[in-house]
Design a protein around this motif. Structure first.
Motif, PDB file in Angstrom:
ATOM      1  N   ARG A 148       0.984  -1.117   0.200  1.00 13.09           N
ATOM      2  CA  ARG A 148      -0.012   0.005   0.092  1.00 13.09           C
ATOM      3  C   ARG A 148       0.951   1.242  -0.047  1.00 13.09           C
ATOM      4  N   VAL A 149       2.010   1.146   0.677  1.00 15.03           N
ATOM      5  CA  VAL A 149       2.724   2.259   0.967  1.00 15.03           C
ATOM      6  C   VAL A 149       4.090   2.405  -0.067  1.00 15.03           C
ATOM      7  N   ILE A 150       4.837   1.477   0.312  1.00 18.21           N
ATOM      8  CA  ILE A 150       6.295   1.804  -0.294  1.00 18.21           C
ATOM      9  C   ILE A 150       6.381   1.453  -1.832  1.00 18.21           C
ATOM     10  N   LEU A 151       5.809   0.309  -2.452  1.00 18.44           N
ATOM     11  CA  LEU A 151       5.738  -0.258  -3.747  1.00 18.44           C
ATOM     12  C   LEU A 151       5.060   1.070  -4.658  1.00 18.44           C
ATOM     13  N   PRO A 152       3.888   1.447  -4.224  1.00 20.25           N
ATOM     14  CA  PRO A 152       3.061   2.562  -5.097  1.00 20.25           C
ATOM     15  C   PRO A 152       4.119   3.596  -5.485  1.00 20.25           C
ATOM     16  N   SER A 153       4.873   4.110  -4.364  1.00 25.62           N
ATOM     17  CA  SER A 153       5.873   5.393  -4.429  1.00 25.62           C
ATOM     18  C   SER A 153       7.148   4.857  -5.323  1.00 25.62           C
ATOM     19  N   LEU A 154       7.154   3.519  -5.802  1.00 27.45           N
ATOM     20  CA  LEU A 154       8.332   3.093  -6.475  1.00 27.45           C
ATOM     21  C   LEU A 154       8.332   3.024  -7.890  1.00 27.45           C
ATOM     22  N   TRP A 155       7.006   3.598  -8.371  1.00 27.61           N
ATOM     23  CA  TRP A 155       6.657   3.150  -9.736  1.00 27.61           C
ATOM     24  C   TRP A 155       7.547   3.874 -10.757  1.00 27.61           C
TER      25      TRP A 155
ATOM     26  N   ALA B 144      11.542   3.580 -15.256  1.00 29.20           N
ATOM     27  CA  ALA B 144      12.853   3.701 -15.757  1.00 29.20           C
ATOM     28  C   ALA B 144      13.613   2.149 -15.894  1.00 29.20           C
ATOM     29  N   VAL B 145      13.574   1.327 -15.015  1.00 31.99           N
ATOM     30  CA  VAL B 145      14.033  -0.078 -15.008  1.00 31.99           C
ATOM     31  C   VAL B 145      13.426  -0.764 -16.309  1.00 31.99           C
ATOM     32  N   PHE B 146      12.064  -0.765 -16.238  1.00 31.61           N
ATOM     33  CA  PHE B 146      11.533  -1.286 -17.548  1.00 31.61           C
ATOM     34  C   PHE B 146      12.025  -0.774 -18.827  1.00 31.61           C
ATOM     35  N   VAL B 147      12.280   0.579 -18.948  1.00 28.50           N
ATOM     36  CA  VAL B 147      12.648   1.014 -20.386  1.00 28.50           C
ATOM     37  C   VAL B 147      14.092   0.644 -20.581  1.00 28.50           C
ATOM     38  N   ILE B 148      15.018   0.836 -19.672  1.00 24.86           N
ATOM     39  CA  ILE B 148      16.324   0.263 -19.720  1.00 24.86           C
ATOM     40  C   ILE B 148      16.795  -0.824 -20.074  1.00 24.86           C
ATOM     41  N   LEU B 149      15.872  -1.788 -19.465  1.00 25.65           N
ATOM     42  CA  LEU B 149      15.862  -3.276 -19.814  1.00 25.65           C
ATOM     43  C   LEU B 149      15.348  -3.515 -21.143  1.00 25.65           C
ATOM     44  N   LEU B 150      14.326  -2.728 -21.620  1.00 26.63           N
ATOM     45  CA  LEU B 150      13.617  -3.136 -22.975  1.00 26.63           C
ATOM     46  C   LEU B 150      14.697  -2.813 -24.012  1.00 26.63           C
ATOM     47  N   GLN B 151      15.456  -1.403 -23.703  1.00 24.97           N
ATOM     48  CA  GLN B 151      16.606  -1.015 -24.422  1.00 24.97           C
ATOM     49  C   GLN B 151      17.601  -2.094 -24.759  1.00 24.97           C
ATOM     50  N   PHE B 152      18.101  -2.698 -23.704  1.00 23.05           N
ATOM     51  CA  PHE B 152      18.888  -3.831 -23.605  1.00 23.05           C
ATOM     52  C   PHE B 152      18.547  -4.971 -24.445  1.00 23.05           C
ATOM     53  N   ALA B 153      17.325  -5.160 -24.205  1.00 22.99           N
ATOM     54  CA  ALA B 153      16.688  -6.334 -25.021  1.00 22.99           C
ATOM     55  C   ALA B 153      16.586  -6.106 -26.363  1.00 22.99           C
ATOM     56  N   ILE B 154      16.336  -4.934 -26.945  1.00 19.79           N
ATOM     57  CA  ILE B 154      16.359  -4.721 -28.319  1.00 19.79           C
ATOM     58  C   ILE B 154      17.720  -4.630 -29.197  1.00 19.79           C
ATOM     59  N   LYS B 155      18.570  -4.374 -28.124  1.00 22.36           N
ATOM     60  CA  LYS B 155      20.118  -4.110 -28.730  1.00 22.36           C
ATOM     61  C   LYS B 155      20.800  -5.591 -28.452  1.00 22.36           C
ATOM     62  N   THR B 156      20.203  -6.538 -27.863  1.00 23.18           N
ATOM     63  CA  THR B 156      20.807  -7.716 -27.453  1.00 23.18           C
ATOM     64  C   THR B 156      21.497  -8.400 -28.720  1.00 23.18           C
ATOM     65  N   PHE B 157      22.849  -8.709 -28.708  1.00 30.66           N
ATOM     66  CA  PHE B 157      23.563  -9.274 -29.814  1.00 30.66           C
ATOM     67  C   PHE B 157      24.773 -10.165 -29.106  1.00 30.66           C
ATOM     68  N   ASP B 158      25.458  -9.700 -28.566  1.00 30.50           N
ATOM     69  CA  ASP B 158      26.763 -10.744 -28.079  1.00 30.50           C
ATOM     70  C   ASP B 158      26.250 -11.789 -27.427  1.00 30.50           C
ATOM     71  N   LEU B 159      25.130 -11.652 -26.340  1.00 31.94           N
ATOM     72  CA  LEU B 159      24.778 -12.749 -25.590  1.00 31.94           C
ATOM     73  C   LEU B 159      24.132 -13.910 -26.393  1.00 31.94           C
ATOM     74  N   VAL B 160      23.487 -13.590 -27.481  1.00 30.48           N
ATOM     75  CA  VAL B 160      22.975 -14.710 -28.186  1.00 30.48           C
ATOM     76  C   VAL B 160      24.224 -15.298 -28.959  1.00 30.48           C
ATOM     77  N   ARG B 161      24.926 -14.398 -29.660  1.00 28.51           N
ATOM     78  CA  ARG B 161      26.181 -14.750 -30.230  1.00 28.51           C
ATOM     79  C   ARG B 161      26.754 -15.794 -29.509  1.00 28.51           C
ATOM     80  N   ALA B 162      27.016 -15.573 -28.210  1.00 30.62           N
ATOM     81  CA  ALA B 162      27.788 -16.446 -27.351  1.00 30.62           C
ATOM     82  C   ALA B 162      27.083 -17.652 -26.882  1.00 30.62           C
TER      83      ALA B 162
END
Lengths: 295, 290
Positions: B198-205, B210-228
């Motif tokens: 009720r209190v802590i998590l709602p204030s984290l959104w 930001a975390v979602f956007v950064i990770l999504l950016q990671f996902a779109i650019k993923t290359f090396d990980l799959v290559r290896a």
């Protein structure tokens, strides 16, 4: 919000003793799980190929095959070149160290020029520079190939240094500009009235305040450039390749007769520089990560 | 003289940096409309490269994979990171050490991560072989060579590498929740679970976004990980757009189509970043007005 700092303690809502023991147990188990890949590769690096083939990748060494490291370092064959990973590690170092220093220093000057010197158009140029943080490498592959060819730096370490310096400026400028915003503008004005110029203000006022952000930038750049793969594999071939590209080549080269012990030793050696940097500068690494990612 | 040195020092690095971003984007975009194959050539083929790329099985599978991988990787990494952050926020002893352990994979290259996980997940020598060796011979864990499940091995390695990063951001967020807010809720009799939901998590959104956007950016650019890790296989099971671009440009020698694929990648990225930028701007404006 001061992202990247976790000073201060949490709310500590859970207080009863059994729950706290349970929480600690979960934390330790999770930490162990995160360490498994590192432990596996460390243990394999001192196991013989036969031993790994008989059991599995995951196991305690029966006979300690320390020779794996020597073989990986100087004898192993990658694509007909039997020099071990030594030359590729050297390539990575020869690219990473100059590119890290150059991009950090130039980024500090650029960040200072944008945040404190404030020439006309500083906001625009800053916006464009930071777009470089987001632009996928795939958009730059062919242009870099052509530029490198035209300036005669195809398949050279100098070419990689140039690329990583110019691209790294996006990050280092961003770090330094954000950091320097906290230096009072009045300080710069006063120095200007006293007759100090661009360089003197940088050397006397800005630089002495900079060590924290320079460390963040250095660690971030070092880790990023050492770990980079795509440019290494695209712009260099053979013995000019950095270690990341050589690791992939090694895996492909031994596909028929894998030497997992030696390969593990090579992986450990390849990961060691950035792991050491993380071990000693972890605090700054986190700051760079959060600053670079969120801003 | 000093003036000239000053201008050079300010402008050369900035123009190189800003210039290459603008110029290279324009250049690759232009090439995507040319009939370039092994070498860049001028000429105009309109949208033909785009229709060709969009028409290939390679691209459509890679994009479907990206949707699946993006969703799985982003959601699971964020949840894992949030879980770790909440756990560490309980005044766990040795928090510094634990934090370093959860975050160390971020210091390792994707090539190393991919290589090590390809060994662990290989049924012939990794976890499956270990468990089989213990006597449970029927145990199967062969996602790495299973067309339907291979993409999840990339997700697993991705979570291992990036969840510590999500944790660091969430933890910083948890630590900046106002103490008064928490005290007030505790006085009202809220237990730990209610306190969080009720209190802590709602204030984290905002941090969660930001975390979602950064990770999504990671996902779109993923290359090396799959290559290896999988090399894009088995078959095309773990093919991703970044690999398709590379494939067109350097393996099939079709720069025009490769560039078109790169532009499509950039557009995908903008589809994530532009709404996020607009949202941040909106929040800033609103905060400034209030």
């Amino acid at each position: 919000m001061a992202l990247g700092s976790y000073t201060g303690k949490g709310a500590r809502p859970v207080r009863n003793a059994p729950t706290r023991v349970l929480l600690h147990a979960i934390a330790i188990l999770l930490a162990a799980a995160y360490l498994v890949p590192l432990a596996v590769v460390l243990l394999n690096s001192v196991r013989s190929a036969e031993e790994i083939a008989q059991t599995s990748m995951i196991g305690w060494p029966l006979a300690w095959a320390w020779g794996n490291y020597a073989t990986a370092w100087s004898d192993f064959c990658i694509a007909q070149t039997c020099t071990g990973i030594q030359p590729y590690m050297l390539n990575s170092a020869l690219v990473t160290v100059p590119a890290t220093i150059l991009s950090t220093l130039l980024g500090a000057v650029a960040g200072y020029a944008i945040s404190l010197w404030r020439f006309p158009g500083h906001a625009w140029i800053f916006g464009l520079v930071t777009l470089g943080v987001f632009l996928p490498e795939q958009m730059r592959l062919i242009p870099w190939t052509i530029v490198l060819r035209d300036v005669g730096l195809s398949n050279t370490l100098t070419g990689l240094v140039a690329i990583h310096t110019i691209q790294g400026l996006s990050f280092t400028t961003l770090f330094c500009r954000n950091y320097y915003l906290s230096i009072p503008q009045d300080l710069i004005k006063a120095a200007k009235i006293d007759g100090a110029g661009f360089f003197r203000i940088f050397a006397r006022i800005v630089l002495p305040l900079s060590p924290p952000i320079l460390i963040v930038s250095t660690i971030w750049q070092f880790t990023g450039i050492w770990n980079e793969f795509l440019y290494g594999v695209t712009f260099t071939t053979g013995t000019q390749q950095p270690i990341t590209a050589a690791l992939i080549a090694l895996t492909a080269a031994v596909a028929d007769a894998p030497q997992y012990g030696v390969q593990s030793a090579a992986v450990v050696l390849a990961a060691l520089p950035t792991l050491l940097v993380y071990l000693f500068g972890g605090r700054y690494f986190v700051r760079g990560l959060t600053a670079g990612a969120v801003k | 003289m000093r003036r000239i040195a000053e201008y050079v020092t300010i402008w050369v690095p900035l123009l190189l940096s800003a210039g290459h971003v603008v110029l290279f984007t324009a250049w690759t975009t232009w090439m995507s409309f040319t009939p370039s194959t092994l070498m860049p050539v001028s000429g105009w083929v309109g949208w033909r490269n785009y229709t060709a790329v969009l028409g290939t099985r390679n691209w459509s599978i890679a994009f479907d994979n990206l949707l699946l991988f993006g969703a799985g990787f982003v959601v699971l990494t964020a949840l894992t990171g949030l879980g770790l952050a909440i756990l560490l926020d309980q005044r766990i002893r040795g928090e510094n050490v634990l934090r370093s352990v959860f975050l160390y994979p971020m210091a390792v290259s994707f090539v190393v991560t991919g290589t090590v996980w390809s060994w662990l997940l290989n049924p012939g020598m990794g976890v499956q072989k270990l468990v089989n060796g213990w006597g449970w011979t029927g145990f199967r864990f062969d996602w790495l060579i299973d067309r339907d499940m291979a993409i999840w091995t990339v997700v697993i390695a991705g979570i291992w590498q990036a969840s510590g990063f999500a944790m660091a951001l969430f933890l910083a967020g948890l630590r900046s929740v106002e103490g008064d807010l928490i005290k007030a809720a505790q006085i009202d009799g809220a237990g730990p679970i209610r306190l969080y939901t009720r209190v802590i998590l709602p204030s984290l959104w905002p941090i969660a976004v930001a975390v979602f956007v950064i990770l999504l950016q990671f996902a779109i650019k993923t290359f090396d990980l799959v290559r290896a890790l999988t090399g894009g296989g088995p078959g095309l099971a773990t093919q991703l757009p970044a690999l398709v671009v590379y494939d067109f440009m350097f393996q099939r020698g079709h720069i025009g189509r490769g560039s078109a694929a790169a532009v499509l990648m950039l557009l995908t990225l903008l589809g994530v970043l532009l709404p996020y930028g607009a949202w941040k701007l909106y929040r800033q404006r609103r905060a400034a007005r209030a």
